[in-house]
Structures are given as C-alpha cells and as structure tokens.
Scaffold this motif. Structure first.
Motif, PDB file in Angstrom:
ATOM      1  N   LEU A 122     -73.741  51.388  19.617  1.00 54.91           N
ATOM      2  CA  LEU A 122     -74.824  50.987  18.742  1.00 54.91           C
ATOM      3  C   LEU A 122     -75.835  50.042  19.676  1.00 54.91           C
ATOM      4  CD1 LEU A 122     -73.589  50.335  15.253  1.00 54.91           C
ATOM      5  CD2 LEU A 122     -74.716  52.687  16.134  1.00 54.91           C
ATOM      6  N   LYS A 123     -75.056  49.337  20.407  1.00 51.91           N
ATOM      7  CA  LYS A 123     -76.116  48.333  21.183  1.00 51.91           C
ATOM      8  C   LYS A 123     -76.767  48.928  22.568  1.00 51.91           C
ATOM      9  CE  LYS A 123     -72.469  47.062  24.701  1.00 51.91           C
ATOM     10  NZ  LYS A 123     -71.781  46.130  25.319  1.00 51.91           N
ATOM     11  N   ASN A 124     -76.449  50.149  22.732  1.00 54.37           N
ATOM     12  CA  ASN A 124     -76.904  51.115  23.919  1.00 54.37           C
ATOM     13  C   ASN A 124     -78.093  51.800  23.360  1.00 54.37           C
ATOM     14  OD1 ASN A 124     -75.235  50.220  25.793  1.00 54.37           O
ATOM     15  ND2 ASN A 124     -73.689  51.619  25.438  1.00 54.37           N
ATOM     16  N   ILE A 125     -78.376  51.727  21.981  1.00 54.55           N
ATOM     17  CA  ILE A 125     -79.309  52.495  21.409  1.00 54.55           C
ATOM     18  C   ILE A 125     -80.448  51.615  21.146  1.00 54.55           C
ATOM     19  CG2 ILE A 125     -80.185  54.075  19.385  1.00 54.55           C
ATOM     20  CD1 ILE A 125     -77.202  54.723  19.091  1.00 54.55           C
ATOM     21  N   GLN A 126     -81.832  52.125  21.429  1.00 59.27           N
ATOM     22  CA  GLN A 126     -82.950  51.206  21.336  1.00 59.27           C
ATOM     23  C   GLN A 126     -83.450  51.537  19.837  1.00 59.27           C
ATOM     24  OE1 GLN A 126     -84.957  48.938  23.209  1.00 59.27           O
ATOM     25  NE2 GLN A 126     -85.865  48.830  21.233  1.00 59.27           N
ATOM     26  N   TRP A 127     -83.392  50.487  19.085  1.00 54.79           N
ATOM     27  CA  TRP A 127     -83.921  50.397  17.589  1.00 54.79           C
ATOM     28  C   TRP A 127     -85.449  50.016  17.390  1.00 54.79           C
ATOM     29  CZ3 TRP A 127     -80.423  53.425  15.050  1.00 54.79           C
ATOM     30  CH2 TRP A 127     -79.142  53.460  15.397  1.00 54.79           C
ATOM     31  N   SER A 128     -85.924  50.422  16.329  1.00 55.15           N
ATOM     32  CA  SER A 128     -87.625  49.986  16.160  1.00 55.15           C
ATOM     33  C   SER A 128     -87.227  48.505  15.672  1.00 55.15           C
ATOM     34  CB  SER A 128     -88.216  50.805  15.311  1.00 55.15           C
ATOM     35  OG  SER A 128     -87.738  51.039  13.974  1.00 55.15           O
ATOM     36  N   LYS A 129     -86.180  48.597  14.548  1.00 56.74           N
ATOM     37  CA  LYS A 129     -85.920  47.424  13.968  1.00 56.74           C
ATOM     38  C   LYS A 129     -84.425  47.707  13.273  1.00 56.74           C
ATOM     39  CE  LYS A 129     -88.627  45.400  10.643  1.00 56.74           C
ATOM     40  NZ  LYS A 129     -89.920  46.535  10.925  1.00 56.74           N
ATOM     41  N   VAL A 130     -83.791  46.235  13.416  1.00 52.78           N
ATOM     42  CA  VAL A 130     -82.383  46.041  12.708  1.00 52.78           C
ATOM     43  C   VAL A 130     -82.524  45.345  11.440  1.00 52.78           C
ATOM     44  CG1 VAL A 130     -80.185  45.391  12.890  1.00 52.78           C
ATOM     45  CG2 VAL A 130     -81.292  46.205  14.888  1.00 52.78           C
ATOM     46  N   VAL A 131     -82.318  45.973  10.266  1.00 55.84           N
ATOM     47  CA  VAL A 131     -82.058  44.987   9.253  1.00 55.84           C
ATOM     48  C   VAL A 131     -80.902  44.857   8.461  1.00 55.84           C
ATOM     49  CG1 VAL A 131     -82.852  45.385   6.669  1.00 55.84           C
ATOM     50  CG2 VAL A 131     -84.238  46.501   8.443  1.00 55.84           C
ATOM     51  N   LEU A 132     -80.764  43.419   8.272  1.00 62.34           N
ATOM     52  CA  LEU A 132     -79.440  43.077   7.643  1.00 62.34           C
ATOM     53  C   LEU A 132     -79.500  42.860   6.149  1.00 62.34           C
ATOM     54  CD1 LEU A 132     -77.638  40.460  10.060  1.00 62.34           C
ATOM     55  CD2 LEU A 132     -77.553  42.765   9.908  1.00 62.34           C
ATOM     56  N   ASP A 133     -78.988  43.607   5.362  1.00 61.89           N
ATOM     57  CA  ASP A 133     -78.899  43.276   4.041  1.00 61.89           C
ATOM     58  C   ASP A 133     -77.872  42.419   3.628  1.00 61.89           C
ATOM     59  OD1 ASP A 133     -79.791  43.531   1.480  1.00 61.89           O
ATOM     60  OD2 ASP A 133     -78.589  45.457   0.850  1.00 61.89           O
ATOM     61  N   GLU A 134     -78.173  41.453   2.536  1.00 65.90           N
ATOM     62  CA  GLU A 134     -77.260  40.405   1.987  1.00 65.90           C
ATOM     63  C   GLU A 134     -76.789  39.560   3.403  1.00 65.90           C
ATOM     64  OE1 GLU A 134     -76.230  40.152  -0.988  1.00 65.90           O
ATOM     65  OE2 GLU A 134     -76.707  42.255  -1.905  1.00 65.90           O
ATOM     66  N   ALA A 135     -77.717  38.933   3.847  1.00 65.14           N
ATOM     67  CA  ALA A 135     -77.754  38.424   5.188  1.00 65.14           C
ATOM     68  C   ALA A 135     -76.732  37.179   5.249  1.00 65.14           C
ATOM     69  CB  ALA A 135     -78.920  38.084   5.753  1.00 65.14           C
ATOM     70  N   GLN A 136     -76.286  36.853   3.875  1.00 63.07           N
ATOM     71  CA  GLN A 136     -75.339  35.584   3.864  1.00 63.07           C
ATOM     72  C   GLN A 136     -73.878  35.924   4.996  1.00 63.07           C
ATOM     73  OE1 GLN A 136     -77.011  37.544   1.415  1.00 63.07           O
ATOM     74  NE2 GLN A 136     -75.780  36.937  -0.152  1.00 63.07           N
ATOM     75  N   ALA A 137     -73.886  37.222   5.332  1.00 63.96           N
ATOM     76  CA  ALA A 137     -72.903  37.485   5.756  1.00 63.96           C
ATOM     77  C   ALA A 137     -72.674  36.944   7.391  1.00 63.96           C
ATOM     78  CB  ALA A 137     -72.775  39.096   6.257  1.00 63.96           C
ATOM     79  N   ILE A 138     -74.057  36.525   7.672  1.00 67.77           N
ATOM     80  CA  ILE A 138     -74.208  36.269   9.135  1.00 67.77           C
ATOM     81  C   ILE A 138     -74.454  34.412   9.192  1.00 67.77           C
ATOM     82  CG2 ILE A 138     -74.648  38.072  10.402  1.00 67.77           C
ATOM     83  CD1 ILE A 138     -77.442  36.968  10.523  1.00 67.77           C
TER      84      ILE A 138
END
Length: 424
Positions: A122-138
């Motif tokens: 996944l880190k080798n793919i260029q994304w327009s945006k990354v969304v973290l839902d329930e971001a308490q996880a980080i």
C-alpha cells in the motif's frame, strides 16, 4: 455547496461547510481532523469529497472491521457512480492484481489490520487522500499501527473522530501529527502552547477553538446552530462485518436449513418450524456466537470475548464515544440471554456500571434502576433492556442514544422502545 457533483442527497449546511474545509485542505496539501459529533454525518461528508476529487489517484479509507460494511453501503447510497472496492479478507488482491484493482477504482476501503499487514504494497501506491475512520486508533504515536500508517503516500490525510480529545491534548497532537508529519513540532511543546495556566479542561476547549476551521473541524450537537438544523431524531443503520467464526456458523445453519426444507413439503409445519428455528439461530450468531452455541454461563460474571462478534465490537466503539462525551445510552435486545452477556461484557470492557432491566426484574428494583439512570449523575450511564420489558411505560429521557442491538420483526415495537428516551 449542499448538493455536490456526484452526490445523491443533500448535505446539511454544517456538512457543506465541512466539505468546503476539506477541499481547502486539499488545495493547500494539508491534513486535518474532521471531528463531528457521533451521528452528525462524518461518512457522507467524506464520501462527497472522495467522489469529487480533482486528483486522478484513488482515495484510501481505513476503518475498523465492524464499519467496513457501513462504508460500502453508504458509498452505494450517496456516491453510486464512484467505483468502490473493499480490500480485506483472505481472498483480497495482492501484487500486480492489487495495483490493477486500485488503478481502476475511485475509493478503496480496508481495515486497520489489513492496512498494517499489507503496508509494503500500500505504501508504494500514490493515493489522492488517506482517510482514517475512528482515528482514536492512532492516539498512541508509538504504537505499531500509528508508525506503519505514516508510511502511506498521499496528497492529503484526514482523520475522522467524534472524540478528538479523549484523554488530553496529547491525543489531538497524535492525530494531527499523523495528518501533517513534522508540521506541529514536538508533542510537549504543542500541549504547552495550547494549555493556559488554568486547568487542563479549559485548555482542551480553548485548543479546539484555536484550531477549529484550520486543522480541525469540530461541531457538536449542543451548538444552537447545529441543533436547529438537526431533525428531532437521527436514525442510523450500522452495517457490521461478521467475524470468521460467525461466518462459519452462519453458513452451517443455512446449509442445514436447505437440507431440512428439501426433506419437508412446502407449507408443512415441519418446514415452517425449521425456517423459524433457523432465523432465530442466525440472529443469535450475529449477536454473539456464545448466544447460539451456549458455550458460556449466562448468569456468570465472567465476560464473553467481544472480538468474536462484529456487532459487539461496533457497539463497544459507539458506547465508548458516547461515554467520552458524557452521554447516557439505552441498549435494547429481544433476548434476555443476550442482555446478560452484554451487561457483563460492557461492564468489563468499559469499566462503568451497566444495569439490565428485563421481565424478571422485581418492581422495586426496576424503579431503582430507572431512578438511578434518570438521576443524571452518570454513575450508571448504560441501561440494557429487554424489548418486551422495557419497551413500554418507562420514561428514560436521560438517554441521548438508543441502540437496537438486534431487530424485532415489528418496527412499531422498536419505535415504541426508542420513545422511552425521545418524548414530547
């Protein structure tokens, strides 16, 4: 704009403002934290942005397993023209197949666990945006999940949470530092700058006010302008992913039902009985495997493992969010056994007093439970009720959230139960 291109439906004005804020961050190449209260519509607002991105790359949504199904269902409902794939499970695409699937899609949905396991791809793919839902996880920046998800390559990053400051300003720093790596400076400095010399609680509030509309978009149901725009009651249906154990048990019951129906004539009592028994078993499996397998002592104070049930995991997440906002909640179930399992499990997992009111509760004790819940002292903020015993004749207006853990065949009965909290 309340009717963005490609979006089916209409955004409320505060959601349209939130969308404009996300678009502003996109243009600036910044990340942020969309911190709308529970039930205010973080998912549709984010989907409106993802489906309308001016960038050619797809967006990546990372969510807890229990809500992946919800993201899929909401995307079908609100942005039906967007090409959406779910990257999860043992049969998920890998290597060149994954690259091809991603390049053909607009939105990719995955889980935290899968994202960490597949991070090298996944880190080798260029994304327009990354969304973290329930971001308490980080919120713990040293945890492996937080560290691994920093490797993702995206034009912008958005974290979604109803509780941006759960334990203090350090939580907010962790989320914003993930969204904007190395922009905020050291954690201690960030906390010190945003904390007045008075008490920490006022520091939390002033921090949100200082950052609101810049890197954080925070709205709560208690704000007069938001409250005026909300319907009297917000109804939400959550689609929860089943665990592997639940899938196996579910399939076995369905296979057995097919055998039974082939053996008996259409319309025969045996065939009708087999169908009704199967429906009940399937409901119980979805609630928690222990309810159907009866591998747990229902009267025991020892809790069941919530991770065996996608629904249990999701309920815990939502109750945790509600409690952190100081709210109280009712949880309805049609099964007394499930009420017992839930009460011990929630007590253990949330560390709060959880009461259970059912048909066998003596009248005096029943009234004590109602009085304690209604007192608003938040000592027992969760009340579980069996649908038949708690669905009529009670005023439980201290609750701001009502959860129907399993569905009854008659919607009028469910509405009557919900009305214990929502009264004119």
């Amino acid at each position: 704009e309340t009717k963005p291109e490609g979006f089916v439906g209409e955004l409320r004005s505060y959601q349209a403002d939130a969308l404009a804020w996300i678009n502003f961050l996109d243009e600036a190449g910044l990340g942020g934290c969309l911190a709308l209260d529970m039930g205010l519509g973080k998912t549709p607002t984010t989907l409106a942005n993802l489906a309308n991105s001016p960038r050619p790359e797809p967006g990546l949504v990372i969510a807890p397993p229990a809500v992946v199904g919800n993201w899929r269902a909401e995307s079908k409902k609100f942005v039906p023209n967007a090409k959406v794939i779910v990257h999860h499970g043992p049969t998920r695409a890998k290597g060149s197949k994954l690259e091809k699937a991603v390049s053909d899609s607009d939105i990719v949905i995955t889980t935290y666990g899968t994202a960490v396991r597949d991070i090298d791809q996944l880190k080798n793919i260029q994304w327009s945006k990354v969304v973290l839902d329930e971001a308490q996880a980080i919120k713990n920046p040293a945890a492996e999940t937080s560290q691994q998800l920093r490797k993702l390559n995206a034009h912008s990053r958005i974290a979604l949470t109803g509780t941006p400051i759960e334990n203090g300003l350090g939580d907010l720093w962790s989320i914003l530092d993930w969204a904007n790596p190395e922009l905020l400076g050291p954690r201690n400095q960030f906390v010190a700058q945003l904390t007045p010399e008075k008490k920490i609680e006022s520091g939390n509030e002033s921090a949100l006010k200082a950052l609101n509309g810049i890197m954080v978009y925070r709205r709560t149901k208690t704000e007069p302008l938001i409250a005026a725009e909300l319907p009297d009651r917000i109804d939400e249906l959550d689609h929860c992913a089943m665990t592997e154990e639940q899938i196996g048990l579910y399939k076995a019951v369905v296979d057995n039902l097919i055998e039974e129906t082939e053996k008996n004539k259409a319309g025969s009592p045996q065939r009708k009985g087999a169908v009704l028994a199967a429906i009940t078993a399937l409901k119980q499996i979805c609630n928690h495997p222990s309810q159907m397998l009866k591998d747990h002592d229902f009267a025991s104070s020892k809790p069941v493992d919530p991770r065996r049930s996608g629904k249990c995991v999701r309920l815990l997440e939502q109750l945790d969010e509600a409690l952190s906002e100081g709210d109280q909640a009712l949880v309805f179930t049609q099964f007394r056994q499930m009420g017992h399992l839930l009460s011990t499990m929630l007590r253990h997992e949330l560390g709060r007093e959880v009461m259970f009111l059912h048909g066998g509760t003596p009248q005096g004790q029943r009234q004590k439970m109602v009085d304690q819940f209604q007192s608003g002292d938040n000592k027992a903020p969760i009340l579980i009720l069996s649908l038949k015993a708690g669905g009529v004749g009670l005023n439980l207006t201290a609750a701001t959230h009502v959860f129907h853990y399993d569905r009854w065949w008659n919607p009028a009965v469910e509405n009557q139960a919900t009305d214990r909290a929502y009264r004119i």
